[in-house]
Every structure is written in structure tokens, then in C-alpha cells.
Design an enzyme around this catalytic site. Structure first.
Site, PDB file in Angstrom:
ATOM      1  N   LYS A 108      -2.033   4.463  -8.310  1.00 23.05           N
ATOM      2  CA  LYS A 108      -0.835   4.511  -7.450  1.00 23.05           C
ATOM      3  C   LYS A 108      -0.713   5.916  -6.858  1.00 23.05           C
ATOM      4  CE  LYS A 108       0.476   0.375  -8.902  1.00 23.05           C
ATOM      5  NZ  LYS A 108       0.375  -0.824  -8.034  1.00 23.05           N
TER       6      LYS A 108
ATOM      7  N   SER B 123      -2.881  -3.266  -4.079  1.00 22.80           N
ATOM      8  CA  SER B 123      -1.602  -2.554  -4.078  1.00 22.80           C
ATOM      9  C   SER B 123      -1.692  -1.180  -3.407  1.00 22.80           C
ATOM     10  CB  SER B 123      -1.080  -2.382  -5.509  1.00 22.80           C
ATOM     11  OG  SER B 123      -1.909  -1.510  -6.247  1.00 22.80           O
TER      12      SER B 123
END
Length: 247
Positions: free
Chosen positions: A93, A50
Site C-alpha cells: 500500500k 489494489s
């Protein structure tokens, strides 16, 4: 004993003292660097793509332990958010918005906007666009919270995928454990500091990882150099003795 012999002994004693000092200082720097690194940094293994291409599946990263209040736009952070359905596992993230910001995607050029300003994101995969999120309507980040996205926008379960949840998919600052400074394995080195957020306010400065690494390397050099003095000095001393007898 000749004057030359006394001079040689004096130099030998001075060399031994200096080599001992070098080894002692080297040990302090080498061990101090490791202790400092262990206190300041935590290693993590990234279990998904991701954050690709910045961080890939299986990469080992070094993240500086920080307080959530130190997080700035552009930081890559490690956090825990049980409400996202992954238990208490750490997630990695990028922070694109902080409390009070309005995040949206996308402008006419396919770019993420924060507070109405387009953000250049060179860390995205070449040829991809921020719009791969599928679109983010103007969303105001609640105070004390963070809006986070993966760099692989088309394959990241992040704030953009949880806009309908409580707090608009944002993450509490208190949920942040650390800020990623480098990819340790494979040895890709320090993460580039994103410049696209500078017009929006303060951005983070690099952590002390360079200093930690430098101290450990300098310590290793001093230890090896100091330890090598005895054998090297002995070798050249024997050569001088052989030459003296030959004359």
C-alpha cells in the site's frame, strides 16, 4: 626476430594482461552487483489490483529492505498486519500519513488532505478521484504508526476501510518490511517519486537500485570485452601474417 615482430609480441602481452584485468574487474562488479542487490532488495509478487495502475495484479516488484523508521509520506511499502485478517501475508500500500498527521478526504476538488493541505496524486487512475474511498473523516494517525491507502481507491482494503478498528486502521512502523522501488516484471522500471507530499516534509530518496543494475551491466560488458580480446587479437594477427607473406 625483426623489430616489428618484437613490437607485436609486446603489444600482445600487454593486451593479454589488460584483458585479464578487465575480466577480473568485470567479475567483481558483476557478482558484487548481484550480491549487493540480494542484500538490499527483496522480490515480491503482488496478488491484487489494489495498487493499480501503479502496480497491477501479478506484477513482480523489487522492494528495498528498510527499517520502519525510514518510511516517509508517499512511499509504497510492503508490510504485514495479521489483525487485518490476511494472516501473515505481505501487503503493498501507499503511505499517505505518518504519526501525528491528520488525514481526511475529501476537499471540494475531491482531493485527499493531510494536515489540511490538499495532496496532488498523479499516480491515481486517470479520471478517478481520491473520494473513491467513500470518504475519510478527519483522522489523526497515532504516533509510531502509518495511514496507508491503495492507489485503486475504490477497490482496496486499507486504512480507510478499518477506521473503526483499533488504532484507527493504521499500521505500525515496525510492521514494514520494505519499500517498493521498481516493478521488475513486466519491466515497467522504477516507480516515480510522488511530489505531492513535499510541502508536508521530507520525502524518501530513491534506493540504490540504479547503482546495483549499473554495476552488474558494467561488469558484464568488461567480462565480454576482456574474453573477446583473445579471439579478436588472434584473428587480426593471422590476417597481418597472411598479408606479410603475400608481400
Amino acid at each position: 626476430m625483426s623489430r616489428t615482430g618484437r613490437t607485436g609480441e609486446g603489444r600482445g602481452r600487454l593486451g593479454s594482461v589488460l584483458s585479464g584485468v578487465a575480466v577480473a574487474l568485470g567479475c567483481v562488479l558483476f557478482l558484487g552487483g548481484f550480491v549487493w542487490g540480494a542484500i538490499a532488495y527483496q522480490p515480491y509478487s503482488v496478488p491484487s489490483d489494489s495498487m493499480s495502475p501503479t502496480i497491477k495484479n501479478g506484477d513482480r516488484v523489487l522492494a528495498q529492505r528498510i527499517d520502519g523508521g525510514e518510511v516517509r509520506r508517499g512511499d509504497v511499502v510492503v508490510f504485514r498486519e495479521p489483525s487485518w485478517g490476511n494472516g501473515d501475508l505481505p501487503m503493498v500500500k501507499r503511505v499517505v500519513g505518518i504519526g501525528g498527521d491528520t488525514v481526511a478526504c475529501c476537499d471540494a476538488g475531491g482531493r485527499l488532505t493531510v494536515n489540511g493541505k490538499a495532496v496532488e496524486e498523479p499516480y491515481l487512475r486517470p479520471g478517478s478521484e481520491a473520494s473513491a474511498t467513500g470518504g475519510i473523516p478527519p483522522t489523526t494517525v497515532p504516533k509510531g504508526r502509518l495511514f496507508v491507502l491503495g492507489d485503486e481507491r475504490a477497490n482496496s482494503m486499507d486504512s480507510s476501510a478499518r477506521l473503526q478498528q483499533a488504532m484507527k486502521g493504521s499500521v505500525a512502523r515496525s510492521a514494514v518490511d520494505a519499500r517498493v522501488d521498481a516493478v521488475a516484471w513486466p519491466m515497467d522500471g522504477l516507480l516515480e517519486r510522488p511530489s505531492g507530499f513535499e510541502e508536508l516534509g521530507a520525502v524518501s530518496s530513491p534506493g540504490p537500485l540504479r547503482l546495483v543494475f549499473g554495476a552488474a551491466v558494467a561488469g558484464a560488458v568488461l567480462i565480454l570485452g576482456g574474453a573477446a580480446y583473445g579471439p579478436v587479437a588472434g584473428f587480426f594477427g593471422r590476417r597481418r601474417e597472411v598479408h606479410s607473406r603475400a608481400r
